[in-house]
Design a protein around this motif. Structure first.
Motif, PDB file in Angstrom:
ATOM      1  N   SER A   1      -9.141  10.734  17.236  1.00  0.00           N
ATOM      2  CA  SER A   1      -9.660  11.136  15.924  1.00  0.00           C
ATOM      3  C   SER A   1      -9.096  10.256  14.809  1.00  0.00           C
ATOM      4  O   SER A   1      -9.737  10.050  13.781  1.00  0.00           O
ATOM      5  CB  SER A   1      -9.322  12.599  15.636  1.00  0.00           C
ATOM      6  N   ILE A   2      -7.866   9.771  15.007  1.00  0.00           N
ATOM      7  CA  ILE A   2      -7.245   8.845  14.065  1.00  0.00           C
ATOM      8  C   ILE A   2      -6.866   7.596  14.856  1.00  0.00           C
ATOM      9  O   ILE A   2      -6.142   7.683  15.846  1.00  0.00           O
ATOM     10  CB  ILE A   2      -5.981   9.460  13.429  1.00  0.00           C
ATOM     11  N   VAL A   3      -7.374   6.463  14.418  1.00  0.00           N
ATOM     12  CA  VAL A   3      -7.044   5.193  15.064  1.00  0.00           C
ATOM     13  C   VAL A   3      -6.758   4.162  13.985  1.00  0.00           C
ATOM     14  O   VAL A   3      -7.237   4.264  12.850  1.00  0.00           O
ATOM     15  CB  VAL A   3      -8.177   4.687  15.991  1.00  0.00           C
ATOM     16  N   GLY A   4      -5.955   3.170  14.358  1.00  0.00           N
ATOM     17  CA  GLY A   4      -5.639   2.126  13.397  1.00  0.00           C
ATOM     18  C   GLY A   4      -4.675   1.113  13.959  1.00  0.00           C
ATOM     19  O   GLY A   4      -4.483   1.005  15.172  1.00  0.00           O
ATOM     20  N   ARG A   5      -4.034   0.391  13.026  1.00  0.00           N
ATOM     21  CA  ARG A   5      -3.110  -0.678  13.370  1.00  0.00           C
ATOM     22  C   ARG A   5      -1.801  -0.451  12.619  1.00  0.00           C
ATOM     23  O   ARG A   5      -1.797  -0.152  11.423  1.00  0.00           O
ATOM     24  CB  ARG A   5      -3.731  -2.024  12.961  1.00  0.00           C
ATOM     25  N   ASN A   6      -0.693  -0.599  13.343  1.00  0.00           N
ATOM     26  CA  ASN A   6       0.627  -0.506  12.724  1.00  0.00           C
ATOM     27  C   ASN A   6       0.946  -1.805  11.997  1.00  0.00           C
ATOM     28  O   ASN A   6       0.766  -2.893  12.555  1.00  0.00           O
ATOM     29  CB  ASN A   6       1.687  -0.227  13.788  1.00  0.00           C
ATOM     30  N   ILE A   7       1.402  -1.686  10.756  1.00  0.00           N
ATOM     31  CA  ILE A   7       1.686  -2.868   9.937  1.00  0.00           C
ATOM     32  C   ILE A   7       3.185  -3.144   9.842  1.00  0.00           C
ATOM     33  O   ILE A   7       3.631  -4.260  10.076  1.00  0.00           O
ATOM     34  CB  ILE A   7       1.079  -2.707   8.528  1.00  0.00           C
ATOM     35  N   ALA A   8       3.975  -2.123   9.474  1.00  0.00           N
ATOM     36  CA  ALA A   8       5.405  -2.343   9.263  1.00  0.00           C
ATOM     37  C   ALA A   8       6.192  -1.066   9.512  1.00  0.00           C
ATOM     38  O   ALA A   8       5.679   0.039   9.302  1.00  0.00           O
ATOM     39  CB  ALA A   8       5.659  -2.839   7.843  1.00  0.00           C
ATOM     40  N   PHE A   9       7.436  -1.256   9.926  1.00  0.00           N
ATOM     41  CA  PHE A   9       8.344  -0.134  10.174  1.00  0.00           C
ATOM     42  C   PHE A   9       9.724  -0.473   9.627  1.00  0.00           C
ATOM     43  O   PHE A   9      10.184  -1.603   9.749  1.00  0.00           O
ATOM     44  CB  PHE A   9       8.484   0.145  11.675  1.00  0.00           C
ATOM     45  N   GLU A  10      10.357   0.525   9.033  1.00  0.00           N
ATOM     46  CA  GLU A  10      11.754   0.454   8.649  1.00  0.00           C
ATOM     47  C   GLU A  10      12.376   1.740   9.187  1.00  0.00           C
ATOM     48  O   GLU A  10      12.165   2.819   8.612  1.00  0.00           O
ATOM     49  CB  GLU A  10      11.884   0.360   7.127  1.00  0.00           C
ATOM     50  N   PRO A  11      13.077   1.657  10.344  1.00  0.00           N
ATOM     51  CA  PRO A  11      13.549   2.870  11.018  1.00  0.00           C
ATOM     52  C   PRO A  11      14.248   3.855  10.087  1.00  0.00           C
ATOM     53  O   PRO A  11      15.143   3.497   9.329  1.00  0.00           O
ATOM     54  CB  PRO A  11      14.508   2.328  12.082  1.00  0.00           C
ATOM     55  N   GLY A  12      13.773   5.097  10.142  1.00  0.00           N
ATOM     56  CA  GLY A  12      14.338   6.167   9.340  1.00  0.00           C
ATOM     57  C   GLY A  12      13.931   6.147   7.879  1.00  0.00           C
ATOM     58  O   GLY A  12      14.337   7.024   7.118  1.00  0.00           O
ATOM     59  N   LYS A  13      13.102   5.157   7.471  1.00  0.00           N
ATOM     60  CA  LYS A  13      12.786   5.033   6.045  1.00  0.00           C
ATOM     61  C   LYS A  13      11.310   4.859   5.711  1.00  0.00           C
ATOM     62  O   LYS A  13      10.843   5.401   4.718  1.00  0.00           O
ATOM     63  CB  LYS A  13      13.555   3.850   5.450  1.00  0.00           C
ATOM     64  N   ARG A  14      10.559   4.073   6.527  1.00  0.00           N
ATOM     65  CA  ARG A  14       9.208   3.732   6.087  1.00  0.00           C
ATOM     66  C   ARG A  14       8.312   3.376   7.268  1.00  0.00           C
ATOM     67  O   ARG A  14       8.742   2.731   8.216  1.00  0.00           O
ATOM     68  CB  ARG A  14       9.268   2.547   5.125  1.00  0.00           C
ATOM     69  N   ILE A  15       7.036   3.786   7.155  1.00  0.00           N
ATOM     70  CA  ILE A  15       5.989   3.464   8.119  1.00  0.00           C
ATOM     71  C   ILE A  15       4.769   3.022   7.312  1.00  0.00           C
ATOM     72  O   ILE A  15       4.386   3.708   6.358  1.00  0.00           O
ATOM     73  CB  ILE A  15       5.620   4.690   8.984  1.00  0.00           C
ATOM     74  N   VAL A  16       4.163   1.901   7.687  1.00  0.00           N
ATOM     75  CA  VAL A  16       2.949   1.435   7.027  1.00  0.00           C
ATOM     76  C   VAL A  16       1.902   1.183   8.109  1.00  0.00           C
ATOM     77  O   VAL A  16       2.181   0.483   9.092  1.00  0.00           O
ATOM     78  CB  VAL A  16       3.181   0.146   6.205  1.00  0.00           C
ATOM     79  N   GLN A  17       0.714   1.771   7.924  1.00  0.00           N
ATOM     80  CA  GLN A  17      -0.368   1.650   8.899  1.00  0.00           C
ATOM     81  C   GLN A  17      -1.685   1.395   8.196  1.00  0.00           C
ATOM     82  O   GLN A  17      -1.871   1.790   7.044  1.00  0.00           O
ATOM     83  CB  GLN A  17      -0.520   2.940   9.710  1.00  0.00           C
ATOM     84  N   GLN A  18      -2.604   0.772   8.919  1.00  0.00           N
ATOM     85  CA  GLN A  18      -3.997   0.683   8.478  1.00  0.00           C
ATOM     86  C   GLN A  18      -4.780   1.675   9.315  1.00  0.00           C
ATOM     87  O   GLN A  18      -4.696   1.666  10.543  1.00  0.00           O
ATOM     88  CB  GLN A  18      -4.564  -0.725   8.697  1.00  0.00           C
TER      89      GLN A  18
END
Length: 127
Positions: A51-68
């Protein structure tokens, strides 16, 4: 296209919330559905049986997740940024920003964030 921004409080540390959002086994525990997820930038992900699909852009463990997130052939990328901030008493303030949501999907996406995504995660940690 619309944008959505909201803050949620999760009764767990930022490290635990990060793992709950990035580890496929943990995602399945709180969502009830199998998940495909990796913390490798550029990798594809799938939640709630596709139902939700995309691409992972960036990760900062314990702080930030960025996805398309994918919404068909829309001209502008729909970007989800999740920032995790310590909130005291072993809680996390989650800052969610979701940009370029197609108008026809906006209400469903907002409801999903509030109930199926962060609502379910809050319930998981409260139990």
């Amino acid at each position: 296209m619309k944008d959505f921004k909201k803050y949620y409080t999760i009764p767990a540390t930022p490290g635990y919330v990060y793992l709950a959002l990035t580890n496929p086994t943990t995602i399945q525990l709180w969502s009830g559905e199998a998940a495909e997820m990796s913390t490798e930038p550029g990798s594809e992900f799938s939640l709630w049986d596709g139902s939700i699909v995309g691409r992972n852009i960036a990760f900062e463990p314990g702080k930030r997740i960025v996805q398309q997130w994918y919404f068909g052939d829309q001209p502008e990328e729909s970007i989800v940024t999740i920032k995790l901030h310590p909130a005291g008493d072993d809680s996390t303030s989650v800052e969610l920003r979701h940009t370029n949501i197609p108008d026809q999907d906006y209400e469903d996406i907002v409801d999903g964030w509030n109930t199926m995504y962060f609502g379910a995660l809050q319930e998981f940690y409260e139990e």
